[in-house]
Design a protein around this motif. Structure first.
Motif, PDB file in Angstrom:
ATOM      1  N   ARG A 138       8.664  10.827  -3.222  1.00 13.48           N
ATOM      2  CA  ARG A 138       7.727   9.752  -3.519  1.00 13.48           C
ATOM      3  C   ARG A 138       6.326  10.034  -2.990  1.00 13.48           C
ATOM      4  O   ARG A 138       5.356   9.873  -3.686  1.00 13.48           O
ATOM      5  N   ASP A 139       6.194  10.471  -1.744  1.00 13.25           N
ATOM      6  CA  ASP A 139       4.867  10.690  -1.189  1.00 13.25           C
ATOM      7  C   ASP A 139       4.151  11.835  -1.881  1.00 13.25           C
ATOM      8  O   ASP A 139       2.969  11.739  -2.213  1.00 13.25           O
ATOM      9  N   GLY A 140       4.858  12.937  -2.101  1.00 15.30           N
ATOM     10  CA  GLY A 140       4.228  14.058  -2.792  1.00 15.30           C
ATOM     11  C   GLY A 140       3.848  13.725  -4.207  1.00 15.30           C
ATOM     12  O   GLY A 140       2.813  14.153  -4.708  1.00 15.30           O
ATOM     13  N   ASP A 141       4.691  12.934  -4.885  1.00 15.97           N
ATOM     14  CA  ASP A 141       4.374  12.560  -6.259  1.00 15.97           C
ATOM     15  C   ASP A 141       3.160  11.651  -6.329  1.00 15.97           C
ATOM     16  O   ASP A 141       2.378  11.709  -7.275  1.00 15.97           O
ATOM     17  N   ARG A 142       2.997  10.784  -5.341  1.00 16.58           N
ATOM     18  CA  ARG A 142       1.803   9.945  -5.321  1.00 16.58           C
ATOM     19  C   ARG A 142       0.545  10.803  -5.210  1.00 16.58           C
ATOM     20  O   ARG A 142      -0.446  10.557  -5.891  1.00 16.58           O
ATOM     21  N   LEU A 143       0.584  11.799  -4.347  1.00 12.81           N
ATOM     22  CA  LEU A 143      -0.585  12.667  -4.200  1.00 12.81           C
ATOM     23  C   LEU A 143      -0.868  13.421  -5.483  1.00 12.81           C
ATOM     24  O   LEU A 143      -2.025  13.550  -5.906  1.00 12.81           O
ATOM     25  N   ARG A 144       0.197  13.948  -6.095  1.00 13.05           N
ATOM     26  CA  ARG A 144      -0.018  14.676  -7.351  1.00 13.05           C
ATOM     27  C   ARG A 144      -0.535  13.753  -8.442  1.00 13.05           C
ATOM     28  O   ARG A 144      -1.394  14.135  -9.242  1.00 13.05           O
ATOM     29  N   PHE A 145      -0.003  12.541  -8.503  1.00 21.07           N
ATOM     30  CA  PHE A 145      -0.467  11.598  -9.518  1.00 21.07           C
ATOM     31  C   PHE A 145      -1.937  11.242  -9.323  1.00 21.07           C
ATOM     32  O   PHE A 145      -2.725  11.237 -10.265  1.00 21.07           O
ATOM     33  N   LEU A 313      -2.875   1.674  -2.168  1.00 24.37           N
ATOM     34  CA  LEU A 313      -3.778   2.797  -1.898  1.00 24.37           C
ATOM     35  C   LEU A 313      -4.045   3.594  -3.164  1.00 24.37           C
ATOM     36  O   LEU A 313      -5.164   4.044  -3.405  1.00 24.37           O
ATOM     37  N   VAL A 314      -3.010   3.784  -3.993  1.00 20.51           N
ATOM     38  CA  VAL A 314      -3.201   4.488  -5.264  1.00 20.51           C
ATOM     39  C   VAL A 314      -4.158   3.709  -6.157  1.00 20.51           C
ATOM     40  O   VAL A 314      -5.088   4.271  -6.754  1.00 20.51           O
ATOM     41  N   ALA A 315      -3.954   2.399  -6.268  1.00 23.15           N
ATOM     42  CA  ALA A 315      -4.847   1.581  -7.102  1.00 23.15           C
ATOM     43  C   ALA A 315      -6.270   1.613  -6.572  1.00 23.15           C
ATOM     44  O   ALA A 315      -7.239   1.621  -7.353  1.00 23.15           O
ATOM     45  N   ALA A 316      -6.433   1.636  -5.254  1.00 24.73           N
ATOM     46  CA  ALA A 316      -7.779   1.699  -4.684  1.00 24.73           C
ATOM     47  C   ALA A 316      -8.471   3.005  -5.042  1.00 24.73           C
ATOM     48  O   ALA A 316      -9.666   3.028  -5.372  1.00 24.73           O
TER      49      ALA A 316
END
Length: 701
Positions: A138-145, A313-316
């Motif tokens: 999950r954390d790595g995928d958020r960064l890649r996304f 954080l992603v939305a921000a």
């Protein structure tokens, strides 16, 4: 690592309900409670949390559904461009899909490799289906996304591309639907917006409720039809001090179930539009460099796992990159608008229609991103029905080049009004360029056409030579002394006088038409000459090609990558004035001159069959000749020209121009120009190097 964003949210096990359709704005709708499906198929591996018990048929990545009774995925209909299954053979004509899980890499742990039968996922202990994708971290995928999404947003240049990049990057990977609101109007740079804060719905995107069945994709089930919720207006006025204003002022994204968002969303969407309950919606303000410029609403359907705290954080990040990109796009649009307006005002808005010549022109910028340049063209009417034709090229195609071009063009117009010879005009332009700076270089070609004598006088300052297309179809490159460019200084310019037969076409152009990386200037000139000759053959030897079509055909000789500079093109078709339509006399400056002028004008009108104009012409000619004789010391000239109008010109050696004024009761004179102004169609006065010419025109009918 692919640049397409990858999904990072967990799939809710047992949520096999059909997707709730979205309204035309992309928001989720009221849907009846869907009965949960019984687990009839082998579930795809999930990334589970502690306490999660996998059961039932999970919601896999968009575009893949598990077939009932089997462990292999069956294709579903394609959603947006991120929804195609990574296991499906990609169509080269479709956008590259974004996988919802990490593909198998070389050297990976065999226990985590999806291809190993009996392999297990270490975090959940669940068996992995053969050939299936490995679950996400999950954390790595958020960064890649976030990295892929921000790169996609940053690729946009204009406003629509940036907003579309945000929508395409987030749907369906991050959310099932998105609504993007922007200020109306958008503030530019440091300017302070006036009036209330108004948000306008700029763009929406969502997962389509109806699946496409092309290319072998078919839906696993059809959602039950539901009644659409009412859609509110696309404009929203933010009330000062209201809940929506407080959320926008806070800048940080908030969940829809937060107290501030619960009060702000009805103000933004309207009271009749309901968003999913719980943490299934995120409201993210879009803040540029100095102020809030909009808001984005991310939505997830009930069967999908809710947003988490890290998703804020992603939305921000998405909102910040989008807002800064919009700021830059608005500034770029303003600069492009200023450049277009500058170029448009530097060039003639319309070409004049002088007697005896027809004109056409074209201008092409070097590129869409460089719309201003140093090329210009002009056509300036001169006394005696003559016309000055000018084409010039300042080095470069920037704002500085356009500014210098504007100053040189203005100088050329002023010098042309003094009726200076072409070589003198270039000499003064050279001096003006040196005053503007030591590195201000330009080329220019200045020509004066006389329709009465059918002659043209040309002077050149380092410019490509013009091409003359004769009536019979022969194209000739005129032999004009090249001269030195404007700005060199200390160089004499030479003028040549050539024949300009009726029906011939003179083509003036800048070097962008004939020179590029693929050919030198003389090769391009020869190709231009051949192109003109070939075009003239299409209309026959007795009919010249139409001017507008000729200009378009000349520009068609340029290939797709065969243009490196801006292009200015000016075409002049010489019709001339026949000698039988011209009457010219010299009058001595004596008291009998006005009477003699009336008699000569009456005879010319009788010869042309225009007796109905005799009274008006005699009166106006008498007034102008009387004024000229009063102050002249040399013979006065009188000329009548019969074209589509009747034109009369009176010249003398006095440079002072007459002014129209209201004569007093006690004045003995001063009423001649009032009569000319009342009776003539047009009139004017032009200063010459040897005096002046006062003229008027009358309609023939």
């Amino acid at each position: 690592m692919t640049e397409q964003p990858t999904s990072h949210e967990r799939r809710k096990s047992g949520a096999g309900r059909p997707a709730a359709p979205a309204d035309p704005r992309g928001a989720l709708l009221h849907t009846p409670e869907q009965p949960s499906r019984t687990p009839e198929a082998t579930a795809l591996p999930l990334q589970a949390r502690s306490g999660d018990t996998p059961s039932g048929l999970p919601d896999g990545p968009p575009g893949i559904q598990a077939s009932a009774g089997t462990g292999t995925p069956s294709p579903a209909s394609p959603g947006p461009e991120h929804s195609q299954s990574p296991a499906t053979v990609p169509d080269p004509h479709r956008p590259r899909p974004a996988p919802d899980s990490i593909p198998v890499q070389q050297g990976a742990d065999p226990e985590r490799t999806a291809g190993n039968s009996g392999g297990k996922e270490r975090r959940t202990g669940q068996a992995l289906p053969p050939g299936g994708p490995m679950p996400m971290r999950r954390d790595g995928d958020r960064l890649r996304f976030v990295g892929a999404a921000t790169r996609r947003i940053a690729r946009g240049i204009d406003l629509d591309e940036i907003v579309m990049g945000l929508c395409r990057a987030t749907v369906p990977t991050f959310s099932d639907a998105i609504l993007v609101y922007l200020r109306d109007p958008l503030p530019v740079g440091d300017e302070r917006p006036t009036g209330p804060l108004v948000l306008r719905l700029r763009r929406t995107d969502r997962i389509p409720s109806e699946r496409d069945t092309e290319n072998g994709f078919s839906p696993m089930f059809q959602p039950e039809p539901v009644e659409l919720s009412p859609v509110s207006a696309e404009l929203c006025e933010v009330r000062p001090g209201g809940a929506l204003a407080e959320v926008l002022r806070g800048v940080r994204p908030v969940f829809a179930d937060a107290p501030a968002a619960r009060a702000a969303l009805p103000e933004l969407l309207g009271d009749d539009l309901v968003v999913p309950r719980g943490q299934r919606a995120i409201l993210a303000p879009l803040r540029g460099r100095r102020r809030v410029i909009g808001a984005a609403l991310f939505l997830r359907r009930p069967e999908r796992f809710a947003f988490e705290a890290d998703d804020l954080l992603v939305a921000a990040q998405l909102a910040t990159h989008t807002a800064l990109g919009i700021d830059k796009a608005v500034l770029y649009g303003r600069e492009a608008y200023i450049a277009d307006e500058l170029q448009r005002t530097m060039l003639p808005e319309t070409l004049p229609r002088p007697t005896g010549v027809r004109l056409a022109s074209r201008y092409l910028p070097a590129a869409e991103t460089a719309r201003v340049g140093g090329d210009w063209y002009d056509a300036i009417p001169l006394p005696g029905s003559r016309v000055a034709l000018v084409v010039g090229d300042v080095m470069g195609h920037s704002m500085t080049s356009a500014a210098i071009m504007g100053q040189l063009r203005t100088t050329a117009q002023t010098l042309a009004g003094l009726d200076l010879p072409p070589q003198e005009v270039l000499h003064h332009l050279d001096e003006q360029a040196q005053r503007l700076g030591t590195d201000r270089m330009a080329t220019c070609l200045y020509a004066v056409y006389d329709p009465v004598s059918h002659r043209i006088t040309i002077a050149n300052a380092g410019h490509p030579p013009p091409v003359l297309l004769h009536l019979g179809g022969r194209a000739e490159v005129l032999r004009v002394p090249p001269g030195a460019p404007i700005g060199v200084g200390g160089v004499d310019f030479e003028a040549v006088e050539l024949d300009a037969p009726a029906g011939a076409t003179l083509l003036l152009y800048t070097d962008g038409l004939v020179e590029s990386r693929l050919r030198d200037v003389w090769t391009g000139i020869e190709q231009l000459r051949e192109r003109l000759a070939a075009t003239a053959q299409l209309t026959g030897p007795d009919h010249p090609p139409p001017l507008e079509a000729l200009c378009d055909d000349v520009l068609d000789m340029l290939g797709p990558g065969d243009r490196d500079d801006d292009i200015a093109l000016l075409a002049a078709r010489f019709d001339g004035i026949a000698p039988s339509d011209v009457a010219y006399w010299y009058l001595e400056p004596e008291d009998a001159a006005p009477g003699r002028a009336r008699k000569l004008a009456r005879r010319a009108l009788s010869r042309w069959g225009m007796e109905e104009l005799t009274d008006s012409v005699e009166l106006l000619v008498s007034e102008l000749v009387t004024n000229a004789v009063r102050y002249a010391s040399r013979p006065v000239t009188l000329r009548l020209l019969r074209t589509d109008v009747l034109r009369c010109e009176v010249g003398d050696d006095v440079p002072q121009l007459p002014r129209l004024r209201q004569a007093r009761v006690t004045d003995e004179g001063g009423r001649g120009l009032i009569l000319v102004n009342k009776l003539a169609r047009r009139w004017g006065a032009t200063r010459l190097s040897t005096g002046k010419v006062v003229w008027f025109e009358l309609n023939r009918s």
